[in-house]
Design a protein around this motif. Structure first.
Motif, PDB file in Angstrom:
ATOM      1  N   MET A   1       0.851  -1.185   0.000  1.00 61.83           N
ATOM      2  CA  MET A   1       0.000   0.000   0.000  1.00 61.83           C
ATOM      3  C   MET A   1       0.895   1.247   0.000  1.00 61.83           C
ATOM      4  O   MET A   1       1.798   1.370   0.813  1.00 61.83           O
ATOM      5  N   LEU A   2       0.637   2.156  -0.947  1.00 58.53           N
ATOM      6  CA  LEU A   2       1.449   3.364  -1.080  1.00 58.53           C
ATOM      7  C   LEU A   2       0.775   4.519  -0.346  1.00 58.53           C
ATOM      8  O   LEU A   2      -0.381   4.852  -0.623  1.00 58.53           O
ATOM      9  N   VAL A   3       1.505   5.107   0.610  1.00 62.65           N
ATOM     10  CA  VAL A   3       0.950   6.184   1.436  1.00 62.65           C
ATOM     11  C   VAL A   3       1.865   7.399   1.344  1.00 62.65           C
ATOM     12  O   VAL A   3       3.085   7.280   1.497  1.00 62.65           O
ATOM     13  N   TYR A   4       1.274   8.549   1.090  1.00 62.38           N
ATOM     14  CA  TYR A   4       2.026   9.797   1.071  1.00 62.38           C
ATOM     15  C   TYR A   4       1.799  10.495   2.403  1.00 62.38           C
ATOM     16  O   TYR A   4       0.670  10.835   2.761  1.00 62.38           O
ATOM     17  N   HIS A   5       2.870  10.680   3.182  1.00 62.40           N
ATOM     18  CA  HIS A   5       2.794  11.311   4.501  1.00 62.40           C
ATOM     19  C   HIS A   5       3.080  12.805   4.367  1.00 62.40           C
ATOM     20  O   HIS A   5       4.173  13.198   3.952  1.00 62.40           O
ATOM     21  N   LEU A   6       2.106  13.611   4.727  1.00 64.28           N
ATOM     22  CA  LEU A   6       2.216  15.062   4.592  1.00 64.28           C
ATOM     23  C   LEU A   6       2.158  15.700   5.975  1.00 64.28           C
ATOM     24  O   LEU A   6       1.210  15.458   6.732  1.00 64.28           O
ATOM     25  N   PRO A   7       3.138  16.515   6.364  1.00 66.02           N
ATOM     26  CA  PRO A   7       3.098  17.148   7.680  1.00 66.02           C
ATOM     27  C   PRO A   7       1.889  18.067   7.811  1.00 66.02           C
ATOM     28  O   PRO A   7       1.525  18.766   6.856  1.00 66.02           O
ATOM     29  N   GLY A   8       1.260  18.074   8.992  1.00 75.83           N
ATOM     30  CA  GLY A   8       0.130  18.961   9.238  1.00 75.83           C
ATOM     31  C   GLY A   8      -1.145  18.193   9.514  1.00 75.83           C
ATOM     32  O   GLY A   8      -1.147  16.956   9.627  1.00 75.83           O
ATOM     33  N   THR A   9      -2.241  18.935   9.633  1.00 79.93           N
ATOM     34  CA  THR A   9      -3.542  18.344   9.927  1.00 79.93           C
ATOM     35  C   THR A   9      -4.564  18.814   8.900  1.00 79.93           C
ATOM     36  O   THR A   9      -4.285  19.698   8.087  1.00 79.93           O
ATOM     37  N   PHE A  10      -5.772  18.236   8.940  1.00 75.16           N
ATOM     38  CA  PHE A  10      -6.832  18.678   8.044  1.00 75.16           C
ATOM     39  C   PHE A  10      -7.128  20.164   8.248  1.00 75.16           C
ATOM     40  O   PHE A  10      -7.467  20.872   7.303  1.00 75.16           O
ATOM     41  N   ASP A  11      -7.026  20.634   9.495  1.00 72.22           N
ATOM     42  CA  ASP A  11      -7.292  22.043   9.773  1.00 72.22           C
ATOM     43  C   ASP A  11      -6.203  22.939   9.206  1.00 72.22           C
ATOM     44  O   ASP A  11      -6.476  23.934   8.525  1.00 72.22           O
ATOM     45  N   THR A  12      -4.936  22.619   9.492  1.00 70.67           N
ATOM     46  CA  THR A  12      -3.848  23.513   9.090  1.00 70.67           C
ATOM     47  C   THR A  12      -3.588  23.480   7.591  1.00 70.67           C
ATOM     48  O   THR A  12      -3.031  24.432   7.045  1.00 70.67           O
ATOM     49  N   ARG A  13      -4.005  22.393   6.928  1.00 68.58           N
ATOM     50  CA  ARG A  13      -3.748  22.290   5.489  1.00 68.58           C
ATOM     51  C   ARG A  13      -5.039  22.093   4.712  1.00 68.58           C
ATOM     52  O   ARG A  13      -5.075  21.436   3.672  1.00 68.58           O
TER      53      ARG A  13
ATOM     54  N   ALA B   1      -5.533  10.795  -5.059  1.00 66.99           N
ATOM     55  CA  ALA B   1      -5.628  10.114  -3.768  1.00 66.99           C
ATOM     56  C   ALA B   1      -6.933   9.323  -3.696  1.00 66.99           C
ATOM     57  O   ALA B   1      -7.989   9.794  -4.120  1.00 66.99           O
ATOM     58  N   THR B   2      -6.857   8.112  -3.165  1.00 62.10           N
ATOM     59  CA  THR B   2      -8.056   7.291  -3.001  1.00 62.10           C
ATOM     60  C   THR B   2      -8.632   7.411  -1.595  1.00 62.10           C
ATOM     61  O   THR B   2      -9.715   6.899  -1.317  1.00 62.10           O
ATOM     62  N   GLY B   3      -7.916   8.095  -0.720  1.00 61.03           N
ATOM     63  CA  GLY B   3      -8.404   8.322   0.639  1.00 61.03           C
ATOM     64  C   GLY B   3      -7.456   9.211   1.406  1.00 61.03           C
ATOM     65  O   GLY B   3      -6.257   9.266   1.104  1.00 61.03           O
ATOM     66  N   LEU B   4      -7.985   9.931   2.383  1.00 66.27           N
ATOM     67  CA  LEU B   4      -7.176  10.791   3.247  1.00 66.27           C
ATOM     68  C   LEU B   4      -7.491  10.452   4.698  1.00 66.27           C
ATOM     69  O   LEU B   4      -8.645  10.208   5.056  1.00 66.27           O
ATOM     70  N   GLU B   5      -6.462  10.479   5.516  1.00 70.13           N
ATOM     71  CA  GLU B   5      -6.630  10.184   6.936  1.00 70.13           C
ATOM     72  C   GLU B   5      -5.692  11.076   7.724  1.00 70.13           C
ATOM     73  O   GLU B   5      -4.543  11.301   7.325  1.00 70.13           O
ATOM     74  N   GLU B   6      -6.162  11.600   8.846  1.00 68.62           N
ATOM     75  CA  GLU B   6      -5.307  12.384   9.736  1.00 68.62           C
ATOM     76  C   GLU B   6      -4.929  11.514  10.921  1.00 68.62           C
ATOM     77  O   GLU B   6      -5.798  10.919  11.572  1.00 68.62           O
ATOM     78  N   ARG B   7      -3.624  11.444  11.188  1.00 67.18           N
ATOM     79  CA  ARG B   7      -3.166  10.602  12.282  1.00 67.18           C
ATOM     80  C   ARG B   7      -1.868  11.155  12.856  1.00 67.18           C
ATOM     81  O   ARG B   7      -0.924  11.405  12.114  1.00 67.18           O
ATOM     82  N   ALA B   8      -1.850  11.373  14.174  1.00 65.24           N
ATOM     83  CA  ALA B   8      -0.624  11.766  14.889  1.00 65.24           C
ATOM     84  C   ALA B   8       0.047  12.987  14.270  1.00 65.24           C
ATOM     85  O   ALA B   8       1.258  13.020  14.076  1.00 65.24           O
ATOM     86  N   GLY B   9      -0.742  14.000  13.952  1.00 64.23           N
ATOM     87  CA  GLY B   9      -0.181  15.262  13.472  1.00 64.23           C
ATOM     88  C   GLY B   9       0.268  15.254  12.030  1.00 64.23           C
ATOM     89  O   GLY B   9       1.005  16.152  11.608  1.00 64.23           O
ATOM     90  N   SER B  10      -0.163  14.264  11.265  1.00 62.24           N
ATOM     91  CA  SER B  10       0.180  14.254   9.846  1.00 62.24           C
ATOM     92  C   SER B  10      -1.012  13.738   9.044  1.00 62.24           C
ATOM     93  O   SER B  10      -1.922  13.103   9.574  1.00 62.24           O
ATOM     94  N   ILE B  11      -0.986  14.039   7.762  1.00 62.59           N
ATOM     95  CA  ILE B  11      -2.029  13.592   6.845  1.00 62.59           C
ATOM     96  C   ILE B  11      -1.492  12.414   6.044  1.00 62.59           C
ATOM     97  O   ILE B  11      -0.400  12.491   5.469  1.00 62.59           O
ATOM     98  N   ARG B  12      -2.241  11.344   6.028  1.00 64.01           N
ATOM     99  CA  ARG B  12      -1.895  10.157   5.245  1.00 64.01           C
ATOM    100  C   ARG B  12      -2.780  10.147   4.004  1.00 64.01           C
ATOM    101  O   ARG B  12      -4.003  10.098   4.111  1.00 64.01           O
ATOM    102  N   ALA B  13      -2.165  10.230   2.839  1.00 68.57           N
ATOM    103  CA  ALA B  13      -2.894  10.200   1.572  1.00 68.57           C
ATOM    104  C   ALA B  13      -2.577   8.886   0.866  1.00 68.57           C
ATOM    105  O   ALA B  13      -1.412   8.574   0.624  1.00 68.57           O
TER     106      ALA B  13
END
Length: 270
Positions: A1-13, A25-37
């Motif tokens: 599974m390929l995941v792009y880790h982006l610093p930040g949250t849904f609010d800040t970005r 992107a096929t899905g977005l998830e916020e976890r531990a201060g980062s966005i997983r795409a």
């Protein structure tokens, strides 16, 4: 599974989320201060979101996890839910069904929630409502469900319009009541939404700099004494919006804050 880790949250970005969807992107998830795409394969990303890192991870059913963690959002008299949670709408609440990820505005962001709450606090029976920057159409649809005679949503992004129309159809709101158009405040507006181009209520979930730029245009489309609902405003930039409204002579300015976000309500000069 390929995941792009982006610093930040849904609010800040928040302004960058659509860029990830548009990139595939096929899905977005916020976890531990980062966005997983989640992506099916590597792709070139816009510069605004190029500060992340690609990682290959063990497969997991991220969609099932996402659905399990998503909850209904109560905003005044409206409860915003994805299609699979309609049974959880409390008795007496108006269900507003929005498919997450289709376009900005699912109700889970503080700005959308506050805007729906502000609309819910108004008496919209027989009113004409203009939603500027409609995105998923959630605010225009909410206005229609709350009794507006006509609601018009406009957006400069052509990809949002069919999504907003589909959301209106899912919620059983006829096109005679809610209309969505690609365009801006300077566009020709349909006569059934506002024969004279003037509305009783204007709502805009944009950002402070745009509110500052468009304040005069907002009032040009509002009845004297009409209601103005503005959000998408970072608290640190709230003075920019307040100064713009003061410059235009609006009255009854009220501010509500939720974390780092603010909502402003006001009345057009009489």
């Amino acid at each position: 599974m390929l995941v792009y880790h982006l610093p930040g949250t849904f609010d800040t970005r928040e302004n960058h989320l659509d860029l990830l969807w548009d990139a595939g992107a096929t899905g977005l998830e916020e976890r531990a201060g980062s966005i997983r795409a989640y992506f099916d394969g590597r792709t070139d990303l816009p510069a605004e979101v190029a500060d992340g890192e690609w990682r290959q991870e063990a497969d997991q059913d991220w969609l099932a996890e996402f659905k399990a963690n998503l909850k209904p959002v109560t905003a005044g008299r409206v409860t915003i839910v994805p299609p699979w949670l309609t049974a959880e709408v409390p008795a007496g609440q108006l269900p507003l069904i929005i498919e997450p990820g289709m376009a900005f505005g699912t109700g889970h962001h503080a700005t959308t929630r506050m805007a729906v709450e502000a609309l819910s606090a108004l008496n919209l029976q027989g009113q004409r409502v203009l939603d500027v920057g409609t995105g998923s159409g959630v605010l225009a649809i909410a206005a229609a469900l709350l009794g507006a005679q006509a609601a018009l949503g406009v957006d400069i992004d052509p990809q949002t319009i069919p999504i907003a129309r589909e959301n209106a159809e899912i919620n059983g709101v006829p096109r005679a009541v809610v209309t969505f158009l690609e365009g801006t405040l300077g566009s020709d507006l349909p006569e059934h939404a506002a024969p004279d181009g003037i509305f009783d209520v204007l709502v805009a979930n944009l950002y402070a700099e745009l509110h500052d730029l468009l304040a005069g245009e907002y009032l040009a489309h509002l009845q004297p004494g009409g209601s103005l609902v503005l959000t998408g405003i970072l608290v640190g930039k709230l003075p920019l919006v307040q100064d713009a409204l003061d410059r235009e002579g609006v009255t009854d300015v009220l501010v509500r804050q939720d974390g780092e976000w603010a909502l402003v309500t006001a009345c057009a000069p009489r």
